[in-house]
Design a protein around this motif. Structure first.
Motif, PDB file in Angstrom:
ATOM      1  N   GLN A   1       0.827  -1.206   0.000  1.00 38.85           N
ATOM      2  CA  GLN A   1       0.000   0.000   0.000  1.00 38.85           C
ATOM      3  C   GLN A   1       0.863   1.258   0.000  1.00 38.85           C
ATOM      4  O   GLN A   1       0.519   2.257  -0.640  1.00 38.85           O
ATOM      5  N   ILE A   2       1.963   1.211   0.714  1.00 43.19           N
ATOM      6  CA  ILE A   2       2.889   2.358   0.722  1.00 43.19           C
ATOM      7  C   ILE A   2       3.471   2.570  -0.671  1.00 43.19           C
ATOM      8  O   ILE A   2       3.583   3.698  -1.165  1.00 43.19           O
ATOM      9  N   THR A   3       3.809   1.445  -1.322  1.00 44.54           N
ATOM     10  CA  THR A   3       4.330   1.528  -2.690  1.00 44.54           C
ATOM     11  C   THR A   3       3.283   2.111  -3.631  1.00 44.54           C
ATOM     12  O   THR A   3       3.599   2.958  -4.489  1.00 44.54           O
ATOM     13  N   LYS A   4       2.031   1.669  -3.475  1.00 38.81           N
ATOM     14  CA  LYS A   4       0.951   2.175  -4.330  1.00 38.81           C
ATOM     15  C   LYS A   4       0.729   3.663  -4.084  1.00 38.81           C
ATOM     16  O   LYS A   4       0.558   4.446  -5.037  1.00 38.81           O
ATOM     17  N   GLU A   5       0.771   4.078  -2.831  1.00 39.83           N
ATOM     18  CA  GLU A   5       0.573   5.488  -2.505  1.00 39.83           C
ATOM     19  C   GLU A   5       1.663   6.349  -3.152  1.00 39.83           C
ATOM     20  O   GLU A   5       1.397   7.437  -3.675  1.00 39.83           O
ATOM     21  N   LYS A   6       2.873   5.855  -3.152  1.00 38.03           N
ATOM     22  CA  LYS A   6       3.982   6.566  -3.778  1.00 38.03           C
ATOM     23  C   LYS A   6       3.772   6.649  -5.283  1.00 38.03           C
ATOM     24  O   LYS A   6       3.999   7.703  -5.909  1.00 38.03           O
ATOM     25  N   GLU A   7       3.322   5.547  -5.864  1.00 40.67           N
ATOM     26  CA  GLU A   7       3.091   5.506  -7.311  1.00 40.67           C
ATOM     27  C   GLU A   7       1.991   6.487  -7.713  1.00 40.67           C
ATOM     28  O   GLU A   7       2.111   7.193  -8.715  1.00 40.67           O
ATOM     29  N   VAL A   8       0.918   6.528  -6.909  1.00 39.84           N
ATOM     30  CA  VAL A   8      -0.172   7.468  -7.174  1.00 39.84           C
ATOM     31  C   VAL A   8       0.349   8.892  -7.115  1.00 39.84           C
ATOM     32  O   VAL A   8       0.052   9.722  -7.988  1.00 39.84           O
TER      33      VAL A   8
ATOM     34  N   THR B   1      -8.258   1.049 -13.111  1.00 38.39           N
ATOM     35  CA  THR B   1      -7.037   1.494 -12.438  1.00 38.39           C
ATOM     36  C   THR B   1      -7.312   2.701 -11.551  1.00 38.39           C
ATOM     37  O   THR B   1      -8.221   3.494 -11.842  1.00 38.39           O
ATOM     38  N   ASP B   2      -6.522   2.828 -10.501  1.00 38.15           N
ATOM     39  CA  ASP B   2      -6.599   4.015  -9.650  1.00 38.15           C
ATOM     40  C   ASP B   2      -5.422   4.950  -9.911  1.00 38.15           C
ATOM     41  O   ASP B   2      -5.226   5.929  -9.195  1.00 38.15           O
ATOM     42  N   LEU B   3      -4.646   4.650 -10.947  1.00 36.39           N
ATOM     43  CA  LEU B   3      -3.478   5.462 -11.290  1.00 36.39           C
ATOM     44  C   LEU B   3      -3.880   6.504 -12.331  1.00 36.39           C
ATOM     45  O   LEU B   3      -4.222   6.168 -13.474  1.00 36.39           O
ATOM     46  N   PRO B   4      -3.847   7.780 -11.983  1.00 41.05           N
ATOM     47  CA  PRO B   4      -4.419   8.816 -12.858  1.00 41.05           C
ATOM     48  C   PRO B   4      -3.687   9.033 -14.173  1.00 41.05           C
ATOM     49  O   PRO B   4      -4.338   9.192 -15.218  1.00 41.05           O
ATOM     50  N   PHE B   5      -2.358   9.026 -14.166  1.00 43.01           N
ATOM     51  CA  PHE B   5      -1.627   9.253 -15.412  1.00 43.01           C
ATOM     52  C   PHE B   5      -1.740   8.041 -16.326  1.00 43.01           C
ATOM     53  O   PHE B   5      -1.809   8.172 -17.553  1.00 43.01           O
ATOM     54  N   THR B   6      -1.790   6.856 -15.730  1.00 41.20           N
ATOM     55  CA  THR B   6      -2.001   5.626 -16.505  1.00 41.20           C
ATOM     56  C   THR B   6      -3.341   5.683 -17.223  1.00 41.20           C
ATOM     57  O   THR B   6      -3.434   5.374 -18.417  1.00 41.20           O
ATOM     58  N   LYS B   7      -4.384   6.096 -16.501  1.00 43.00           N
ATOM     59  CA  LYS B   7      -5.715   6.184 -17.112  1.00 43.00           C
ATOM     60  C   LYS B   7      -5.760   7.294 -18.158  1.00 43.00           C
ATOM     61  O   LYS B   7      -6.324   7.121 -19.248  1.00 43.00           O
ATOM     62  N   PHE B   8      -5.161   8.417 -17.866  1.00 40.30           N
ATOM     63  CA  PHE B   8      -5.116   9.562 -18.773  1.00 40.30           C
ATOM     64  C   PHE B   8      -4.478   9.161 -20.102  1.00 40.30           C
ATOM     65  O   PHE B   8      -5.027   9.422 -21.183  1.00 40.30           O
ATOM     66  N   ASN B   9      -3.333   8.510 -20.041  1.00 41.12           N
ATOM     67  CA  ASN B   9      -2.637   8.084 -21.258  1.00 41.12           C
ATOM     68  C   ASN B   9      -3.388   6.982 -21.998  1.00 41.12           C
ATOM     69  O   ASN B   9      -3.416   6.950 -23.232  1.00 41.12           O
ATOM     70  N   SER B  10      -3.999   6.088 -21.234  1.00 39.57           N
ATOM     71  CA  SER B  10      -4.796   5.029 -21.856  1.00 39.57           C
ATOM     72  C   SER B  10      -5.950   5.636 -22.650  1.00 39.57           C
ATOM     73  O   SER B  10      -6.225   5.230 -23.786  1.00 39.57           O
ATOM     74  N   ASN B  11      -6.615   6.624 -22.063  1.00 38.25           N
ATOM     75  CA  ASN B  11      -7.720   7.286 -22.752  1.00 38.25           C
ATOM     76  C   ASN B  11      -7.259   7.923 -24.059  1.00 38.25           C
ATOM     77  O   ASN B  11      -7.924   7.814 -25.093  1.00 38.25           O
TER      78      ASN B  11
END
Length: 339
Positions: free
Chosen positions: A4-11, A217-227
């Motif tokens: 979860q800490i890793t995910k928070e950092k990634e977000v 996904t809960d990763l905003p830049f990942t979703k943005f680029n996917s879109n």
């Protein structure tokens, strides 16, 4: 805990990437400064005799009928994607609705249920009865593993009646004026059982006519680029015979530290204008058609409407700009006099 800490950092890193992109590229596009004076009837201000159905940019909402889903303060924060009722979303300017149901004709989101879908239809019909030139795309789908309601297609036709625009591929090449005055509702029915899908020529549209490429996904830049990447793969609006939807949303994940919808989707929600800007930068703005968000707000509506106004009623932008300048000048003079 470590995951979860890793995910928070990634977000955090992805949010920073979006912020940096916005700082570099800005949020300016044709019509980006437009403020809608009457969001309830914004379509009526456009030259509907010149705009084809395929060419409009439609603002909409994701999981539109979840405003009362779940138990307040207990399960609701994990499933609610909108705070406004369907009627109030339409009044605010949304024109595409995403409705999820189960076999008892109840609104649902995953295992949670809410009010009857009949309430949604009542809101839609009320809105259409109060306006004369507004069009709506109403998508209704059976959620996840729920069963389809029996004879649901027949019931929809009975409920929505003369408002329905029949399934006909030639409709994409018609102007909105050609569909007026009565037929102003595209109803897309997506059952879980293929045999229940609307056949060709039905009053309802089937899933072939409203497509998207949603990633979980809960990763905003990942979703943005996917879109952006999926949008780039679509044919331009003026050559394809289906609606294509882009969802400016992020979805809570079990692996993440945050499971409530609002704070997770808020990671990408403020970057809707940046997304439109990037479609112009990449030369794919002619593919943007349906654009939706969670917890819809006026600024999102204005961004989409402004793009339509810039394309089809540019003189209106000039008049609104002059009006705003006059107001500011009057306000400045009043302040000076007071001093």
């Amino acid at each position: 805990m470590g995951a979860q800490i890793t995910k928070e950092k990634e977000v955090g890193e992805e949010e920073t990437e979006l912020q940096q992109l916005e700082k570099t590229d800005g949020t300016s596009f044709p019509g980006s400064n437009y403020q809608c004076a009457n969001r309830k009837e914004w379509m009526s201000t456009l030259p509907l005799d010149k705009i084809k159905v395929r060419d409009l940019v439609w603002p909409g909402t994701h999981d539109s009928a979840t405003n009362e889903i779940g138990i307040p303060f207990i399960s609701r924060p994990f499933a609610r994607c909108q705070k406004l009722s369907i009627y109030n979303q339409l009044v605010l300017g949304a024109r595409v609705l995403d409705i999820r149901i189960q076999q008892d004709k109840l609104i649902c989101h995953g295992p949670l249920t809410s009010y009857p879908v009949a309430d949604v239809l009542t809101d839609v019909k009320q809105f259409l009865s109060e306006t004369t030139s507004e069009f709506v795309i109403l998508e209704i789908r059976t959620e996840f593993s729920w069963n389809d309601p029996p004879n649901f297609d027949q019931w929809l036709v009975e409920q929505l009646g003369d408002y329905l625009i029949p399934q006909d591929i030639s409709t994409f090449d018609k102007t909105f004026q050609q569909l007026l005055p009565q037929t102003r509702l595209f109803c897309v029915w997506k059952p879980n059982t293929a045999s229940n899908a609307p056949p060709a020529g039905s009053q309802l549209w089937n899933s072939d006519y409203l497509l998207d490429n949603w990633i979980d996904t809960d990763l905003p830049f990942t979703k943005f680029n996917s879109n952006l990447n999926y949008l780039a793969q679509q044919a331009p609006n003026d050559t394809r015979n289906y609606f294509y939807r882009v969802e400016n949303t992020a979805t809570p994940q079990i692996s993440g530290p945050v499971l409530c919808v609002f704070p997770v989707t808020q990671r990408i929600r403020p970057f809707a204008r940046l997304f439109i800007t990037e479609t112009f930068k990449r030369g794919i703005a002619d593919r943007l058609q349906i654009f939706v968000e969670d917890f819809v707000q006026a600024d999102f509506i204005d961004a989409c409407v402004g793009l339509n106004v810039a394309r089809y009623a540019p003189s209106q932008l000039l008049l609104d700009s002059q009006s705003e300048a006059t107001k500011q000048e009057a306000s400045s003079s009043s302040s000076s006099s007071s001093s």
